[in-house]
Design a protein around this motif. Structure first.
Motif, mmCIF file in Angstrom:
data_model
loop_
_atom_site.group_PDB
_atom_site.id
_atom_site.type_symbol
_atom_site.label_atom_id
_atom_site.label_comp_id
_atom_site.label_asym_id
_atom_site.label_seq_id
_atom_site.Cartn_x
_atom_site.Cartn_y
_atom_site.Cartn_z
ATOM 1 N N TYR A 198 0.831 -1.202 0.000
ATOM 2 C CA TYR A 198 0.000 0.000 0.000
ATOM 3 C C TYR A 198 0.868 1.256 0.000
ATOM 4 C CZ TYR A 198 -3.774 -3.253 0.920
ATOM 5 O OH TYR A 198 -4.664 -4.294 0.819
ATOM 6 N N TYR A 200 1.834 4.906 1.270
ATOM 7 C CA TYR A 200 1.776 5.770 2.440
ATOM 8 C C TYR A 200 2.167 7.185 2.021
ATOM 9 C CZ TYR A 200 1.448 1.547 5.288
ATOM 10 O OH TYR A 200 1.043 0.347 5.839
ATOM 11 N N LYS A 221 -1.577 14.462 8.664
ATOM 12 C CA LYS A 221 -1.802 13.017 8.812
ATOM 13 C C LYS A 221 -0.715 12.223 8.075
ATOM 14 C CE LYS A 221 -5.984 13.971 10.522
ATOM 15 N NZ LYS A 221 -6.062 15.413 10.254
ATOM 16 N N ARG A 224 -2.785 5.977 4.304
ATOM 17 C CA ARG A 224 -2.477 4.639 3.767
ATOM 18 C C ARG A 224 -3.534 4.320 2.715
ATOM 19 N NH1 ARG A 224 -4.151 -0.565 5.746
ATOM 20 N NH2 ARG A 224 -2.661 -2.252 5.309
ATOM 21 N N PRO A 231 -9.078 4.172 0.597
ATOM 22 C CA PRO A 231 -8.564 3.761 1.908
ATOM 23 C C PRO A 231 -8.158 2.296 1.879
ATOM 24 C CG PRO A 231 -10.567 5.059 2.156
ATOM 25 C CD PRO A 231 -10.425 4.780 0.684
ATOM 26 N N ASN A 235 -7.307 -0.041 7.634
ATOM 27 C CA ASN A 235 -7.087 1.278 8.216
ATOM 28 C C ASN A 235 -7.905 1.429 9.502
ATOM 29 O OD1 ASN A 235 -5.362 1.922 6.160
ATOM 30 N ND2 ASN A 235 -6.565 3.609 5.342
ATOM 31 N N TRP A 243 -4.014 6.867 8.528
ATOM 32 C CA TRP A 243 -3.305 5.826 9.267
ATOM 33 C C TRP A 243 -2.876 6.323 10.652
ATOM 34 C CZ3 TRP A 243 -3.073 0.839 9.039
ATOM 35 C CH2 TRP A 243 -2.045 0.116 9.635
ATOM 36 N N SER A 244 -2.376 7.577 10.730
ATOM 37 C CA SER A 244 -2.040 8.208 12.006
ATOM 38 C C SER A 244 -2.325 9.691 11.880
ATOM 39 C CB SER A 244 -0.572 7.957 12.386
ATOM 40 O OG SER A 244 0.303 8.535 11.429
ATOM 41 N N GLU A 278 2.534 4.036 14.344
ATOM 42 C CA GLU A 278 1.697 2.865 14.555
ATOM 43 C C GLU A 278 0.249 3.190 14.229
ATOM 44 O OE1 GLU A 278 3.071 0.175 17.902
ATOM 45 O OE2 GLU A 278 3.816 2.108 18.596
ATOM 46 N N ARG A 279 -0.458 2.177 13.853
ATOM 47 C CA ARG A 279 -1.837 2.296 13.372
ATOM 48 C C ARG A 279 -2.738 3.057 14.349
ATOM 49 N NH1 ARG A 279 -6.552 -0.696 14.148
ATOM 50 N NH2 ARG A 279 -7.864 -0.984 12.287
#
Length: 391
Positions: A198, A200, A221, A224, A231, A235, A243-244, A278-279
């Protein structure tokens, strides 16, 4: 240990955003002792200090003290080279932020040739801003689909497009994601494919701090996406590419050998940072600058004083993260041991000016681009350039 983080109100952040050159950081769920404050110590371009620049944390530093060296200059006379991606045959694609040109450097001579221009990009960088033609990512299936992905600023938004590179020419672009907030500053712009296949993308909050916490906005942000801009499955927020969040301006993304995602981020007045992404995590901007103890926030792994960093590109190579510094005019090497980043060491301090992008080459070296022609002063003779560095 870092200085205590300042809790920053939204109103105050807005008032402080006039300082474009300033940088700082946000926040992580690790304990306070897990954050290293980096202290610069190099006094010559290629001689590292034997001392760790962080506090004693019980982790042994790298035993490899051989300093990196510049092997040669790959290209000169460039104009704010921003994105770099290697093709399967070893050729490289380079974007220029201000000219909107897409360049092809053919291995092994790496002669520079223009293969296209993305005219939709608005090059505010030549006015001292940060918008224009930014990141590039090469499709994991490039040998079959010949696709390149670009992040660019238009008059209306930031967006991600794709285009085919065939027969030495770049074809027309297709928009895969638009309506990413844009601004004169803080446009993010880095693209990288993860080991999951995927795409990013990093975005900035465009000088509007509240966007970083707004999950209905794509500003501030890390996204992802599928290769069609949807999306990606898995996610954290249903139907969203986010994603974050809680980022100020991420311009560096890199995956390590274990598949962990790292990001380098501009702060405001005091701290820049390196984050383990991290997710679904909230990285704290604008509530916190530097470290903080806010509930549900995520502390950076390393913070830098703004004059030593202004971090842009980030690369992974042989157990280390390599981070390019703009205002700091240096290249940082950071050891990674498990899920911790430790022992930052700086090189080439002031030798080549502002360092923008760093990427690992197929043969295990580094390319580093400079960013001295950016409308913020007289460029250095011969810049901008791409340096080949043996790590």
């Amino acid at each position: 240990m870092g200085r205590p983080a300042r809790l920053v109100t939204t109103a105050l952040v807005g008032a402080l955003l006039a300082g474009l050159g300033a940088c700082s950081s946000d926040d992580s769920q690790s304990s306070p002792d897990d954050t290293v404050t980096a202290t610069p110590h190099s006094t010559t371009p290629t001689t590292p200090s034997p001392e760790s620049s962080g506090p004693s944390d019980g982790i042994s530093p790298s035993t490899d003290d051989t300093p990196p060296r510049v092997v040669r200059t790959i290209a000169t006379g460039l104009a704010a080279p921003w994105g770099v991606g290697f093709l399967p045959d070893g050729d490289a694609v380079v974007t220029e932020r201000d000219t909107r040109r897409v360049l092809l450097l053919r291995a092994p001579s790496y002669d520079v040739r223009q293969v296209g221009t993305i005219s939709a990009a608005v090059p505010l960088g030549d006015q001292g801003g940060e918008a224009g033609l930014l990141g590039v990512a090469v499709s994991p299936d490039f040998a079959q689909d010949h696709l390149l992905y670009f992040y660019l600023s238009t008059a209306a938004d930031n967006r991600i497009v794709k285009a085919r590179l065939e027969h030495g020419r770049l074809g027309p672009t297709t928009v895969i994601l638009d309506e990413i907030p844009n601004g004169f500053i803080h446009d993010g712009g880095r693209l990288v494919f993860g080991p999951d296949g995927y795409l990013y993308a990093s975005t900035g909050e465009t000088g509007q701090p509240d966007l970083a916490q707004d999950k209905d906005s794509l500003g501030g942000k890390i996204l992802r996406l599928t290769t069609d801009g949807e999306p990606a499955p898995g996610n954290p927020f249903p139907g969203s590419p986010i994603w974050s969040y809680g980022h100020r301006n991420v311009q560096g993304l890199a995956f390590d050998d274990a598949g962990r995602l790292w990001a380098s981020e501009f702060g405001q007045d005091t701290y820049d940072e390196l984050n383990l992404i991290e997710r679904g995590r909230n990285y704290g901007w604008p509530m916190v600058e530097g470290r903080g103890e806010g509930r549900g926030l995520t502390n950076p792994q390393i913070v830098w004083a703004t004059e030593d960093a202004s971090p842009s590109g980030l690369a992974w190579l042989d157990g280390h993260l390599w981070m390019a510094a703009l205002k700091g005019e240096r290249l940082w090497r950071v050891d990674v041991q498990g899920d911790r980043a430790v022992h930052p060491v700086d090189y080439f301090v002031g030798a080549y000016g502002r360092m923008r992008t760093v990427v690992a080459t197929p043969e295990g070296r580094l390319w580093v681009t400079t960013s001295n022609r950016d409308g913020r002063g007289e460029p250095r003779p011969g810049d901008d350039r791409i340096l080949l560095i043996d790590p």
